[in-house]
Design a protein around this motif. Structure first.
Motif, PDB file in Angstrom:
ATOM      1  N   LEU A 149       0.822  -1.216   0.000  1.00 42.23           N
ATOM      2  CA  LEU A 149       0.000   0.000   0.000  1.00 42.23           C
ATOM      3  C   LEU A 149       0.858   1.269   0.000  1.00 42.23           C
ATOM      4  O   LEU A 149       0.596   2.217  -0.748  1.00 42.23           O
ATOM      5  CB  LEU A 149      -0.919  -0.003   1.231  1.00 42.23           C
ATOM      6  CG  LEU A 149      -1.962   1.103   1.229  1.00 42.23           C
ATOM      7  CD1 LEU A 149      -3.115   0.751   0.292  1.00 42.23           C
ATOM      8  CD2 LEU A 149      -2.512   1.349   2.625  1.00 42.23           C
ATOM      9  N   PHE A 150       1.892   1.284   0.829  1.00 42.43           N
ATOM     10  CA  PHE A 150       2.741   2.492   0.892  1.00 42.43           C
ATOM     11  C   PHE A 150       3.517   2.683  -0.406  1.00 42.43           C
ATOM     12  O   PHE A 150       3.759   3.820  -0.821  1.00 42.43           O
ATOM     13  CB  PHE A 150       3.663   2.451   2.122  1.00 42.43           C
ATOM     14  CG  PHE A 150       2.975   2.990   3.339  1.00 42.43           C
ATOM     15  CD1 PHE A 150       2.056   2.216   4.021  1.00 42.43           C
ATOM     16  CD2 PHE A 150       3.191   4.291   3.766  1.00 42.43           C
ATOM     17  CE1 PHE A 150       1.367   2.718   5.120  1.00 42.43           C
ATOM     18  CE2 PHE A 150       2.506   4.809   4.861  1.00 42.43           C
ATOM     19  CZ  PHE A 150       1.594   4.021   5.541  1.00 42.43           C
ATOM     20  N   ARG A 151       3.886   1.574  -1.036  1.00 37.79           N
ATOM     21  CA  ARG A 151       4.586   1.694  -2.324  1.00 37.79           C
ATOM     22  C   ARG A 151       3.658   2.379  -3.326  1.00 37.79           C
ATOM     23  O   ARG A 151       4.037   3.335  -3.993  1.00 37.79           O
ATOM     24  CB  ARG A 151       4.991   0.294  -2.811  1.00 37.79           C
ATOM     25  CG  ARG A 151       5.860   0.315  -4.043  1.00 37.79           C
ATOM     26  CD  ARG A 151       6.432  -1.046  -4.377  1.00 37.79           C
ATOM     27  NE  ARG A 151       7.338  -1.543  -3.352  1.00 37.79           N
ATOM     28  CZ  ARG A 151       7.262  -2.747  -2.778  1.00 37.79           C
ATOM     29  NH1 ARG A 151       6.319  -3.591  -3.128  1.00 37.79           N
ATOM     30  NH2 ARG A 151       8.140  -3.116  -1.867  1.00 37.79           N
ATOM     31  N   GLU A 152       2.409   1.900  -3.364  1.00 42.42           N
ATOM     32  CA  GLU A 152       1.445   2.422  -4.341  1.00 42.42           C
ATOM     33  C   GLU A 152       1.037   3.874  -4.011  1.00 42.42           C
ATOM     34  O   GLU A 152       1.092   4.751  -4.880  1.00 42.42           O
ATOM     35  CB  GLU A 152       0.210   1.505  -4.313  1.00 42.42           C
ATOM     36  CG  GLU A 152      -0.874   1.912  -5.288  1.00 42.42           C
ATOM     37  CD  GLU A 152      -2.233   1.335  -4.889  1.00 42.42           C
ATOM     38  OE1 GLU A 152      -2.286   0.272  -4.243  1.00 42.42           O
ATOM     39  OE2 GLU A 152      -3.239   1.995  -5.219  1.00 42.42           O
ATOM     40  N   LYS A 187       1.406   7.954  -5.681  1.00 37.99           N
ATOM     41  CA  LYS A 187       0.233   8.722  -6.143  1.00 37.99           C
ATOM     42  C   LYS A 187       0.082  10.055  -5.421  1.00 37.99           C
ATOM     43  O   LYS A 187      -0.521  10.991  -5.928  1.00 37.99           O
ATOM     44  CB  LYS A 187      -1.054   7.930  -5.834  1.00 37.99           C
ATOM     45  CG  LYS A 187      -1.380   6.792  -6.760  1.00 37.99           C
ATOM     46  CD  LYS A 187      -2.787   6.303  -6.396  1.00 37.99           C
ATOM     47  CE  LYS A 187      -3.135   5.004  -7.067  1.00 37.99           C
ATOM     48  NZ  LYS A 187      -4.371   4.420  -6.509  1.00 37.99           N
ATOM     49  N   ALA A 188       0.573  10.116  -4.167  1.00 38.83           N
ATOM     50  CA  ALA A 188       0.312  11.283  -3.312  1.00 38.83           C
ATOM     51  C   ALA A 188       1.153  12.486  -3.730  1.00 38.83           C
ATOM     52  O   ALA A 188       2.236  12.325  -4.299  1.00 38.83           O
ATOM     53  CB  ALA A 188       0.618  10.920  -1.862  1.00 38.83           C
ATOM     54  N   PRO A 189       0.678  13.713  -3.414  1.00 48.62           N
ATOM     55  CA  PRO A 189       1.489  14.899  -3.705  1.00 48.62           C
ATOM     56  C   PRO A 189       2.800  14.867  -2.898  1.00 48.62           C
ATOM     57  O   PRO A 189       2.852  14.205  -1.851  1.00 48.62           O
ATOM     58  CB  PRO A 189       0.624  16.065  -3.236  1.00 48.62           C
ATOM     59  CG  PRO A 189      -0.697  15.515  -2.862  1.00 48.62           C
ATOM     60  CD  PRO A 189      -0.599  14.037  -2.764  1.00 48.62           C
ATOM     61  N   ALA A 215       8.037   2.416   6.083  1.00 48.65           N
ATOM     62  CA  ALA A 215       8.546   3.616   5.403  1.00 48.65           C
ATOM     63  C   ALA A 215       9.484   3.252   4.250  1.00 48.65           C
ATOM     64  O   ALA A 215       9.536   3.952   3.233  1.00 48.65           O
ATOM     65  CB  ALA A 215       9.275   4.510   6.413  1.00 48.65           C
ATOM     66  N   GLY A 216      10.194   2.151   4.417  1.00 45.68           N
ATOM     67  CA  GLY A 216      11.151   1.718   3.394  1.00 45.68           C
ATOM     68  C   GLY A 216      10.503   1.475   2.035  1.00 45.68           C
ATOM     69  O   GLY A 216      11.170   1.510   1.002  1.00 45.68           O
ATOM     70  N   ALA A 217       9.182   1.248   2.050  1.00 47.11           N
ATOM     71  CA  ALA A 217       8.478   0.986   0.786  1.00 47.11           C
ATOM     72  C   ALA A 217       8.070   2.277   0.084  1.00 47.11           C
ATOM     73  O   ALA A 217       7.707   2.269  -1.088  1.00 47.11           O
ATOM     74  CB  ALA A 217       7.242   0.144   1.062  1.00 47.11           C
ATOM     75  N   ALA A 218       8.102   3.398   0.813  1.00 44.01           N
ATOM     76  CA  ALA A 218       7.598   4.665   0.255  1.00 44.01           C
ATOM     77  C   ALA A 218       8.646   5.338  -0.618  1.00 44.01           C
ATOM     78  O   ALA A 218       9.848   5.144  -0.427  1.00 44.01           O
ATOM     79  CB  ALA A 218       7.198   5.605   1.395  1.00 44.01           C
ATOM     80  N   THR A 219       8.175   6.169  -1.559  1.00 38.99           N
ATOM     81  CA  THR A 219       9.113   6.884  -2.432  1.00 38.99           C
ATOM     82  C   THR A 219       9.984   7.820  -1.591  1.00 38.99           C
ATOM     83  O   THR A 219      11.150   8.024  -1.888  1.00 38.99           O
ATOM     84  CB  THR A 219       8.356   7.707  -3.506  1.00 38.99           C
ATOM     85  OG1 THR A 219       7.297   8.402  -2.852  1.00 38.99           O
ATOM     86  CG2 THR A 219       7.771   6.828  -4.586  1.00 38.99           C
ATOM     87  N   ASP A 220       9.375   8.411  -0.531  1.00 37.63           N
ATOM     88  CA  ASP A 220      10.133   9.283   0.358  1.00 37.63           C
ATOM     89  C   ASP A 220       9.891   8.851   1.818  1.00 37.63           C
ATOM     90  O   ASP A 220       8.926   9.286   2.450  1.00 37.63           O
ATOM     91  CB  ASP A 220       9.684  10.745   0.142  1.00 37.63           C
ATOM     92  CG  ASP A 220      10.382  11.701   1.107  1.00 37.63           C
ATOM     93  OD1 ASP A 220      11.251  11.243   1.888  1.00 37.63           O
ATOM     94  OD2 ASP A 220      10.044  12.897   1.078  1.00 37.63           O
TER      95      ASP A 220
END
Ligand code: CAA
Length: 291
Positions: free
Chosen positions: A105-108, A112-114, A132-137
């Motif tokens: 979910l965090f990767r996706e 998508k988020a601003p 957090a490691g899956a997120a772009t930032d």
């Protein structure tokens, strides 16, 4: 970042179960525009109904007037997908406690988020740093741990992951204030401050029941009248969900140590489908919710 972007005006809550619908409600009550989403249309519908019931309860108690209830409901949209992520200042994840689901979910959603969006997880024990490691930032990911029933409980446990930035922490604290919660800040360690202590009390109560020390009702009365807890540890386990507590215990057993080994009785009850209030039976019976 401008002040407008710093303030949380638009929220996407992912997962419309007990926690998700409560989180959506408190954000909308604070004047934020909220989208509540779930993969299950039935869970989403029940979540929206729960918000209506909870707001009605507040009106009955004179804590909210009818117009504020309608305005709050008008600020919450139910959605079958996560497209609202594109316009969200804050995304709060409240899906089941399974790392693989949260990571996906965090990767996706982080894609998508601003770029300014704050990304919160309501996990009650899993590693915020790993999510957090899956997120772009990863610096914008933080634990926002709420308590059931969300509209009533005053605490927000903010969990700072290893990669969470100071700016993200500041914004999470401002968000807590905006929704009227008192925040504590804890380090990302399994079970944080609340779940670690909370499950231990529940766990000992179940062991005492197994050992025949006292009845469920007497164990609960002991803590209510002897320690002034609002609910006994077994009643509370029924409220939280036996499956939820078992998952936390198994995780803490793996990550922290032997003291968190789940009682056999708890595992058996979960296998039998005795999940607490939501299934109609746990340590007590709830005929109204029997499926
Ligand atoms: N929405 C709005 N109001 C609600 C509500 C809801 N969903 N649920 C209860 N209330 C209100 C009631 O209307 C009542 O209002 P008044 O004080 O104005 O009368 C008040 O809350 C108290 O409720 P009740 O009178 O029905 O019952 P109570 O006094 O026994 O309180 C309780 C209920 C608030 C749940 C209380 O028993 C309590 O605080 N229990 C402990 C809950 C707890 O420990 N939660 C944390 C669980 S752990 C967790 O969530 C995190 C995790 O990671 C698993």
């Amino acid at each position: 970042m401008s002040d407008v972007q710093n303030t949380v005006n638009t929220v996407l809550v992912v997962g419309a179960g007990t926690m998700g619908n409560g989180i959506a409600q408190v954000c909308a009550q604070a004047g934020m525009t909220v989208t509540l989403t779930d993969v299950s249309p039935a869970v989403l519908e029940r979540g929206m109904q729960n918000i209506g019931k909870s707001l009605s309860k507040l009106v009955e108690k004179g804590k909210l007037d009818g117009a504020a209830k309608d305005a709050t409901l008008g600020r919450i949209a139910a959605a079958g997908d996560t497209s609202a992520a594109a316009g969200a200042d804050l995304i709060v994840e409240a899906i089941p406690e399974r790392m693989e689901l949260k990571v996906a979910l965090f990767r996706e959603l982080s894609a998508k988020a601003p770029a300014h969006a704050l990304l919160g997880t309501n996990t009650s024990s899993l590693s915020v740093t790993e999510i957090a490691g899956a997120a772009t930032d990863p610096s914008r990911v933080i634990g926002l741990h709420f308590f059931n029933p969300v509209p009533v409980m005053e605490l927000l446990e903010i969990v700072r992951g290893l990669t969470t930035s100071e700016a993200t922490l500041d914004r999470a604290q401002a968000f807590a204030t905006a929704i009227g919660k008192k925040a504590i800040v804890v380090k990302d360690f399994p079970g944080f401050a609340t779940s670690r202590l909370g499950v231990m009390l529940g766990c000992e109560a179940i062991r005492m029941l197994e050992q025949g020390v006292a009845s469920a009702a007497d164990i609960d009365t002991a803590m209510k009248l002897g320690y002034r807890h609002p609910m006994g540890p077994l009643e509370l386990t029924d409220l939280v969900g036996l499956d939820v507590r078992l998952a936390i215990l198994d995780h803490l057993h793996r990550e922290v140590g032997e003291q968190f080994r789940a009682p056999a009785l708890l595992r058996q009850m979960v296998r039998a489908g005795y999940l607490g209030r939501k299934s109609g039976r746990g340590f007590y019976e709830y005929p109204d919710t029997k499926k």
